[in-house]
Design an enzyme around this catalytic site. Structure first.
Site, mmCIF file in Angstrom:
data_model
loop_
_atom_site.group_PDB
_atom_site.id
_atom_site.type_symbol
_atom_site.label_atom_id
_atom_site.label_comp_id
_atom_site.label_asym_id
_atom_site.label_seq_id
_atom_site.Cartn_x
_atom_site.Cartn_y
_atom_site.Cartn_z
ATOM 1 N N GLY A 148 -12.478 4.177 7.443
ATOM 2 C CA GLY A 148 -13.388 3.057 7.617
ATOM 3 C C GLY A 148 -14.128 2.793 6.328
ATOM 4 O O GLY A 148 -13.970 3.519 5.359
ATOM 5 N N SER A 149 -14.946 1.741 6.296
ATOM 6 C CA SER A 149 -15.675 1.416 5.065
ATOM 7 C C SER A 149 -16.552 0.197 5.283
ATOM 8 O O SER A 149 -16.338 -0.586 6.205
ATOM 9 C CB SER A 149 -14.728 1.109 3.891
ATOM 10 O OG SER A 149 -13.861 2.171 3.626
#
Length: 805
Positions: free
Chosen positions: A236-237
């Site tokens: 994720g980010s």
């Protein structure tokens, strides 16, 4: 590159000159030399062990990078190469689980069967030997060759101090092919790597898949595999690019905050890579990769976020009656190709045996019996084959190298168009000219909505609308993926199909679809496989858009504003629900709520704690622990439709749904359970978060700010499961990792601040094992040293010339 003019190639031929220059700049420096010829590089270390690697060409740059990575991360790297060789079962037994960084295999045996199958088929060998663009460019090959030589030279010239592998005979030299295999494994993480268990010998007619119980709702199972479980695996980010209209100096700004594992082989590692006159880039690399994947140069900065595009699809095969190893295409039978794979396995008594499994391949790809937790049984005249276009690509290295050489947002777009090598990420970028970019330029199977409409099977009609996973009819030749005219390989979308937003005041992504990178400029018209449209956004997306849109409207932004946003630690879930929860708490008769065990709990003390909580997850936030434990329970137990009184509206995607439905019994139950849990552990309801969310490094606790994805926090921290006996969240599984806040002033030196949250080294004997973790705890970043004057003025400058012999 102009910043290197005064230094030039002299640094490559005479490292002894550097300490004199450093001394002239007022910086103490120590030069270390490795004697001998062959490949070589100069590595200049500044604060927090960040190496600035200078070399004369790509092979020598790869050498310096491989050397420096080995110095910091040799045990993790060696463990990964053991995985790629398919030797885990022989060393550690078949049942233990790998760290998950190179595939989703749930056991050493499954991992070994998967990777040995690839190796014996010479899959990576073939691609490596192919001319570009099918294979890597010569520059990329030279980087890989140099990286292997640098890693090997470090092993030959140094003794490992990390107790994780000190003296281990599985720490061995590697080849260029090994480095390419590592890049390949990262590339197929969202496709074949996600289905490793289902490919690696489990695929036999009539065999029960790993998750033997068929899901009641395949659509929900697919959503979890390609959404929730991807995030849980540490993929994720967040990232935001601001256009010049929002900045104090009219130039672009970028804040990148990838959420990746804190342990294991998917850690980032920070460096600056320089070939004078050719390349000068600083940023974070995934371990074992010879290039910077997220970074900046003097003109651009870019980051990636994990995209919603599903990088694989399935074909449902109709097997020939009486022969499960043959299938029909347009009425004609085709035989599957058998690959027999044998793996050595160490028994509990230390003896070695051999396990052999068959893997079966079709024109569409390998037969699979599961993708993670989605079972795909090979039975009743059906089988499923997985198509992964990234399995024909080693272009990730070239794509990253092209980004590093870009000089503008337009150059970034051109680099992505030429290389088409990003497997499962979006790109967000800003440049010194004030331009901003969001694009989902990833390698995706060419499943148009029209193709899915006429070729989806009954299973595909459930999984494609819900999750973007296409299941197409493999018995029909007209259901092939086809080819876009501008695509570098058959069966993928070309660059003209990629969603993109250019020159918006801000462009943001937090792992939601391309629909809403900017609340005022939604993107539509892309095929479903890229992501959905007009659906509820995650709390992290909603909170991010609220924050960055407010920043953009305020204007006058600087890098310092980006750093403040990174550590603001606002909890959007708290802003939405804490006040309502506190009021509902205060209205309870006798201050009691019934827990999930049916017992009443006095929660009256929790009402004031929730009301007074500042809605942040800083280390000193009082009430954050209580809300966190309450909220996690609530969102697990209450359907979204039951959680909120005001439902989602596509017309107001940032502000809906809202208003906590306090009439739901789940609210009181979750609060009672949270209060009972904390009291049972002797934890005060208003205890500061940092006392109960921390990591231990060399026997010392370091409090950690941030919070879970469910809370919607930009500075996302997903901890190991709550452990009341040990005081709460005692380790970080994944979350904020290589963070960069970058701006430009028009000169050769970008204004950048960086942080590698877990530090450069996983070796507990290293001074850089936890130094940046302490900075992260304090909410501070490191002022990046990019230009020569800044590197040479470092008070901790250490210069090392490294060579093969």
């Amino acid at each position: 590159m102009r910043a290197l003019a005064g230094l030039g190639l002299a640094v490559l031929t005479c490292a002894a000159a550097l300490p004199g220059e450093a001394a002239a700049a007022g910086a103490p420096a120590r030069a270390e030399h490795a004697e001998g010829g062959g490949l070589s590089a100069v590595v200049r270390y500044t604060e927090y062990g960040v190496p600035h690697i200078v070399a004369k060409d790509y092979a020598n740059l790869g050498f310096g990078t491989g050397w420096a990575q080995a110095a910091d991360q040799v045990c993790i790297l060696a463990d990964g190469f053991l995985t790629l060789r398919g030797e885990r079962s022989a060393r550690f037994g078949p049942d233990a689980k790998p760290d998950g960084s190179l595939s989703s295999a749930t056991s050493n045996l499954s991992s070994d069967l998967f990777f040995r199958g690839l190796n014996e088929a010479k899959t990576v060998d073939r691609i490596l030997d192919s001319p570009a663009p099918a294979g890597p460019t010569q520059q990329a090959k030279e980087l890989m060759r140099g990286w292997a030589a640098g890693y090997n030279a470090w092993l030959a010239q140094n003794r490992t101090t990390d107790p994780a592998c000190r003296g281990a005979d599985w720490v061995r030299p590697v080849t260029t092919l090994d480095v390419a295999r590592r890049g390949y494994a990262i590339t197929v993480l969202g496709g074949q790597g996600l289905a490793a268990d289902g490919i690696a010998g489990a695929a036999q007619p009539g065999a029960a898949p790993r998750s033997a119980k068929a899901p009641a709702d395949p659509a929900e199972a697919a959503r979890k595999v390609f959404g929730e479980q991807r995030r849980n695996a540490g993929m994720g980010s967040n990232a935001v690019a601001f256009g010049g209209s929002t900045a104090a100096n009219g130039r672009g700004l970028l804040l990148g905050n990838p959420h990746y594992p804190w342990q294991g082989g998917r850690r980032f590692w920070q460096s600056q890579q320089t070939i004078p006159g050719e390349l000068n880039v600083s940023g974070g690399s995934l371990l074992g990769m010879p290039v910077v994947e997220i970074g900046f140069n003097e003109r651009i900065a870019w980051s990636h976020t994990v995209a919603t595009g599903v990088p694989t699809n399935l074909y449902e095969l109709r097997t020939v009656p009486g022969d499960a190893h043959a299938y029909l295409v347009d009425g004609k039978p085709e035989r599957m190709t058998e690959r027999t794979v044998t793996v050595p396995v160490r028994g509990k008594d230390g003896s070695t045996s051999r396990v052999t499994r068959s893997q079966w391949w079709t024109r569409y790809g390998p037969v699979v019996t599961s993708i993670d937790d989605l079972p795909l049984p090979w039975a009743d005249g059906k089988a499923y084959a997985l198509t992964d276009p990234n399995a024909e690509s080693l272009r990730f290295t070239d794509a990253s190298l092209a980004l590093a050489k870009s000089r503008s947002v337009r150059g970034v777009q051109d680099a992505l168009r030429r290389t088409q090598g990003l497997p499962w990420v979006n790109t967000i970028a800003a440049d010194s000219g004030g331009h901003s970019l969001y694009t989902q330029a990833q390698v995706l199977p060419r499943v148009t909505d029209e193709l899915a409409g006429r070729c989806s099977t009954a299973l595909g009609r459930q999984t494609f609308p819900a999750a973007g996973l296409a299941v197409l009819d493999g018995s029909r030749g007209d259901c092939a993926l086809g080819r876009d005219a501008d695509a570098v390989q058959p069966g993928i979308f070309g660059p003209s199909a990629m969603p993109a937003l250019v020159d918006a005041p801000y462009a943001e992504n937090s792992n939601d679809s391309p629909w809403l990178p900017n609340a005022d400029r939604p993107l539509t018209g892309y095929p479903r496989i890229f992501g959905d449209v007009s659906t509820a956004r995650s709390l992290r997306t909603r909170g991010a858009i609220e924050d960055v849109s407010a920043m953009a409207k305020r204007g006058g932004l600087t890098v310092a504003d980006l750093e403040r946003h990174q550590f603001a630690n606002r909890a959007p879930a708290g802003a939405l629900a804490a006040a309502d929860a506190a009021k509902a708490c205060a209205a309870l008769p006798d201050g009691r709520a019934t827990g999930s065990d049916g017992k009443p709990v006095d929660v009256s003390a929790a009402c004031g704690v929730l009301a007074r909580w500042d809605r942040t997850v800083r280390t000193d936030s009082k009430g954050a622990v209580l809300f966190d434990r309450f909220w996690r329970r609530l969102v697990r137990s209450a359907p979204q439709a039951e959680l909120w009184r005001v439902p989602f509206s596509p017309a107001s995607p940032v502000t809906t749904p809202n208003t906590l439905n306090t009439a739901s019994p789940a609210v009181g139950r979750a609060l009672a359970d949270a209060v009972a849990e904390l009291r049972g552990a002797g934890i005060a309801l208003d205890a500061p978060l940092g006392e109960h969310q921390f990591v231990e490094r060399n026997g010392k606790r370091i409090p950690i700010a941030g919070g879970a994805d469910a809370l919607g926090i930009w500075n996302m921290i997903e901890s190991a499961p709550w452990d009341s006996a040990r005081g709460g969240y005692t380790e970080v599984r994944h979350g904020s990792s290589y963070i960069q806040a970058v701006g430009f002033d028009g000169g050769p030196c970008p204004a950048a601040r960086t942080l590698l949250t877990y530090g450069q080294s996983s070796d507990p004997t290293s001074p850089h094992y936890a130094d940046q973790t302490r900075l992260f705890s304090a909410g501070r970043m490191v002022t990046a040293r990019f230009c020569e004057k800044d590197i040479l003025s470092s008070p901790q400058l250490r210069v090392v010339r490294v060579g093969e012999r």
